[in-house]
Design a protein around this motif. Structure first.
Motif, short mmCIF file in Angstrom:
data_model
loop_
_atom_site.label_atom_id
_atom_site.label_comp_id
_atom_site.label_asym_id
_atom_site.label_seq_id
_atom_site.Cartn_x
_atom_site.Cartn_y
_atom_site.Cartn_z
N ALA A 3 0.83 -1.20 0.00
CA ALA A 3 0.00 0.00 0.00
C ALA A 3 0.87 1.26 0.00
O ALA A 3 2.09 1.18 0.17
N LEU A 4 0.23 2.39 -0.18
CA LEU A 4 0.86 3.70 -0.05
C LEU A 4 0.16 4.42 1.09
O LEU A 4 -1.07 4.48 1.15
N TYR A 5 0.96 4.97 2.02
CA TYR A 5 0.45 5.62 3.21
C TYR A 5 0.92 7.08 3.26
O TYR A 5 1.89 7.46 2.61
N ARG A 6 0.23 7.87 4.11
CA ARG A 6 0.65 9.25 4.34
C ARG A 6 0.55 9.56 5.83
O ARG A 6 -0.49 9.37 6.45
N LEU A 7 1.66 10.05 6.39
CA LEU A 7 1.68 10.54 7.77
C LEU A 7 1.52 12.05 7.70
O LEU A 7 2.35 12.74 7.10
N ASN A 8 0.46 12.59 8.33
CA ASN A 8 0.22 14.03 8.25
C ASN A 8 0.80 14.76 9.46
O ASN A 8 1.39 14.15 10.35
N THR A 65 -4.22 5.56 4.71
CA THR A 65 -3.92 4.69 3.58
C THR A 65 -4.46 5.36 2.32
O THR A 65 -5.65 5.65 2.24
N LEU A 66 -3.58 5.61 1.35
CA LEU A 66 -3.98 6.30 0.12
C LEU A 66 -4.25 5.35 -1.04
O LEU A 66 -5.04 5.66 -1.93
N LEU A 67 -3.54 4.23 -1.07
CA LEU A 67 -3.62 3.33 -2.21
C LEU A 67 -3.35 1.92 -1.72
O LEU A 67 -2.42 1.70 -0.94
N THR A 68 -4.15 0.95 -2.15
CA THR A 68 -3.95 -0.46 -1.78
C THR A 68 -3.80 -1.29 -3.06
O THR A 68 -3.94 -0.76 -4.17
N GLY A 69 -3.53 -2.59 -2.89
CA GLY A 69 -3.42 -3.47 -4.05
C GLY A 69 -2.12 -3.34 -4.80
O GLY A 69 -2.03 -3.63 -5.98
N VAL A 70 -1.08 -2.90 -4.09
CA VAL A 70 0.23 -2.67 -4.70
C VAL A 70 1.13 -3.86 -4.38
O VAL A 70 1.11 -4.38 -3.27
#
Length: 194
Positions: free
Chosen positions: A97-102, A109-114
């Motif tokens: 997945a792609l994550y973002r720490l603010n 979680t911004l994007l899954t299935g990676v």
């Protein structure tokens, strides 16, 4: 820089020519430096804030599967949020997945299935994000807002043939050119995005 497999963090001082290394006790995929001069590591144990190589805080990453995944590449956006990805340890299943720490220290979680997350990189105005979908040999282009999640608004920016290598790390320079390190391709590609 990091030797991911050996868990070693290196730093180089160009003024003195000194290279210092530190052994880490955790798997690191990527890191950045905070405005408080702390190191921020994306690790298999969560996001770790480190000061003088002592962990001061660890933030859990919701949904991260440490049994099947490793943390991988990451970078800050223009607003200072830290984006980082994960990858399947076997490099074959879409469990990353792609994550973002603010700035509030919340992980989204911004994007899954990676399968293998690499990049990301941002245009100079911060409104476009490029992401290496390494398994599919493609670079994806997203409309990006630092305070909003994705809504599947991406397009394939470029797809590579097998003989070209695999798109890995990305960077955008001051002229909005995208630099792409090609794993197994023994080269760096540069794309003019204007």
């Amino acid at each position: 820089w990091i030797d991911i497999l050996r868990k070693i963090f290196y730093s180089f001082d160009p003024a003195t020519g000194n290279c210092i290394y530190t052994n880490l006790s955790f798997h690191v995929g990527s890191f950045t430096l905070t405005t408080k001069q702390e190191l921020l590591f994306a690790t298999n144990e969560g996001v770790k804030f480190v000061n003088n190589f002592k962990v001061t805080k660890t933030i859990d990453v919701p949904g991260f599967d440490s049994v099947n995944c490793n943390m991988n590449d990451g970078k800050c956006d223009k607003s200072g949020n830290f984006l980082f990805g994960s990858m399947d340890k076997s490099e074959s299943k879409p469990v990353g997945a792609l994550y973002r720490l603010n700035s509030e220290h919340k992980v989204e979680t911004l994007l899954t299935g990676v399968v293998i997350a690499n990049g990301p990189a941002f245009s100079t105005n911060g409104e476009t994000m490029y992401f290496s979908d390494s398994f599919n040999r493609a670079i994806l282009k997203f409309k990006y807002r630092s305070n909003k999640k994705f809504d599947d608004n991406f397009e394939i920016f470029i797809k590579f043939d097998k003989n070209e290598g695999v798109p890995d790390g990305l960077s955008v320079d001051s002229q909005d050119r995208l630099w792409v390190a090609m794993w197994g391709g023994e080269k760096i590609n540069i794309f003019n995005m204007l």
